[in-house]
Motif scaffolding. Structure first.
Motif, PDB file in Angstrom:
ATOM      1  N   LEU A 101       1.096   3.424   0.594  1.00 44.87           N
ATOM      2  CA  LEU A 101       1.784   2.990  -0.612  1.00 44.87           C
ATOM      3  C   LEU A 101       3.127   2.339  -0.267  1.00 44.87           C
ATOM      4  CD1 LEU A 101       1.725   2.991  -3.728  1.00 44.87           C
ATOM      5  CD2 LEU A 101       2.798   5.252  -3.664  1.00 44.87           C
ATOM      6  N   ARG A 157       4.343  -1.544  -0.756  1.00 44.28           N
ATOM      7  CA  ARG A 157       5.551  -1.838  -1.530  1.00 44.28           C
ATOM      8  C   ARG A 157       6.528  -2.690  -0.738  1.00 44.28           C
ATOM      9  NH1 ARG A 157      10.746  -0.110  -2.395  1.00 44.28           N
ATOM     10  NH2 ARG A 157      10.698   1.350  -0.633  1.00 44.28           N
ATOM     11  N   MET A 206       5.021  -1.951  -7.104  1.00 43.53           N
ATOM     12  CA  MET A 206       3.786  -2.434  -6.501  1.00 43.53           C
ATOM     13  C   MET A 206       3.387  -3.782  -7.094  1.00 43.53           C
ATOM     14  SD  MET A 206       2.228  -0.684  -4.082  1.00 43.53           S
ATOM     15  CE  MET A 206       0.470  -0.913  -4.308  1.00 43.53           C
ATOM     16  N   LEU A 223      -4.079  -1.108  -6.851  1.00 47.00           N
ATOM     17  CA  LEU A 223      -4.054   0.213  -6.221  1.00 47.00           C
ATOM     18  C   LEU A 223      -5.193   1.070  -6.755  1.00 47.00           C
ATOM     19  CD1 LEU A 223      -2.634   2.521  -4.582  1.00 47.00           C
ATOM     20  CD2 LEU A 223      -1.230   2.928  -6.621  1.00 47.00           C
TER      21      LEU A 223
END
Length: 284
Positions: free
Chosen positions: A106, A110, A224, A228
């Protein structure tokens, strides 16, 4: 599992030997974690559809010097991943992280949106704060089957003895000792999965004990820029349950969720066919 020809290698970086293993055909899927452990958890079928690229982080890598605080920093892990992508010629890739490695995936998506197409978290709670984990503890106390609780009690006694004998492998012994909380079948023997896996305990202690405890999930999700997918097992008692994600979800660009009813912490192995289907549908 069917054997696939593997391209294996390593890069030397700041005293660490970061290993990698590449198997399968198709578009690349970068899988963060041990290049020894994780190939054992993904199906042969998936390798016919995607090129799986398993890469180490410093917690799983041999090191030729003392471990420093900077080795445990998430930004250091991100720099290592960028270096691995450059070495492997990955201008852009899908990325997957299981358990605590989901935070790494993650964070990489990002920080480096130009390198990441789509991101997948598997068996990852929103964070590991005491408040979030307490929710899971209440579910365990109220709903876990007596057989599962009895098995855990037995395994924890065994785990304590193993840690006393080999404290440098504490992370592995803890993962095995918590099997009744982390496998749909509480009697599943996962020792073969951990065979020949190297661990650096100071890095795991810092990342799992502090970094992931304090991880700002809401900020990460709000920033983001890529799709996802979050995959969770219904019977995963090792991390916070899927419901604990809800307060962290942004109003726009919400993640896709996949819940596996006959899995715990590792649905890619426990429900491989269904997992592959959901994963490939998302990545297509």
């Amino acid at each position: 599992m069917e054997k696939f020809n593997a391209h294996k290698g390593q890069i030397q970086r700041d005293g660490y030997t970061l290993g990698y293993r590449i198997e399968g055909d198709g578009a690349p899927l970068l899988i963060i974690g041990s290049h020894v452990f994780y190939p054992r958890t993904f199906s042969a079928n998936l390798r016919t559809k995607r090129k799986l690229i398993f890469v180490d982080h410093r917690g799983f890598s041999p090191v030729n010097r003392a471990i420093h605080t900077r080795d445990c920093a998430l930004v250091t892990i991100m720099d290592d991943l960028s270096a691995l992508c450059q070495t492997l010629g990955l201008a852009q890739t899908d990325i997957l992280g299981h358990s605590g490695h989901g935070y790494m995936a993650l964070e990489f998506a990002r920080r480096c949106p130009e390198r990441v197409r789509k991101t997948v978290l598997v068996g990852t709670g929103p964070n590991q704060s005491p408040e979030t984990m307490a929710h899971g503890e209440r579910i365990w106390a109220m709903l876990a089957a007596p057989d599962r609780k009895k098995r855990l009690e037995q395994d924890l006694e065994w785990m304590t003895r193993q840690i006393e004998a080999e404290p440098e492998k504490r992370f592995i012994w803890m993962c095995l000792g918590m099997g009744a909380r982390s496998w749909f079948d509480p009697h599943f023997d996962a020792r073969d999965l951990w065979q020949d896996v190297h661990v650096n305990m100071p890095i795991f202690d810092h990342l799992w004990g502090e970094t992931f405890r304090d991880y700002d999930t809401h900020k990460a999700l709000s920033e983001m820029k890529r799709p996802l997918l979050i995959c969770m097992g219904r019977h995963d008692h090792l991390v916070a349950p899927v419901e604990t994600w809800f307060p962290y979800l942004p109003e726009k660009n919400q993640p896709v969720f996949a819940l596996f009813e006959h899995s715990a912490h590792t649905p890619q192995l426990e429900e491989a066919d269904l997992f592959d289907d959901r994963l490939l549908t998302f990545l297509s």
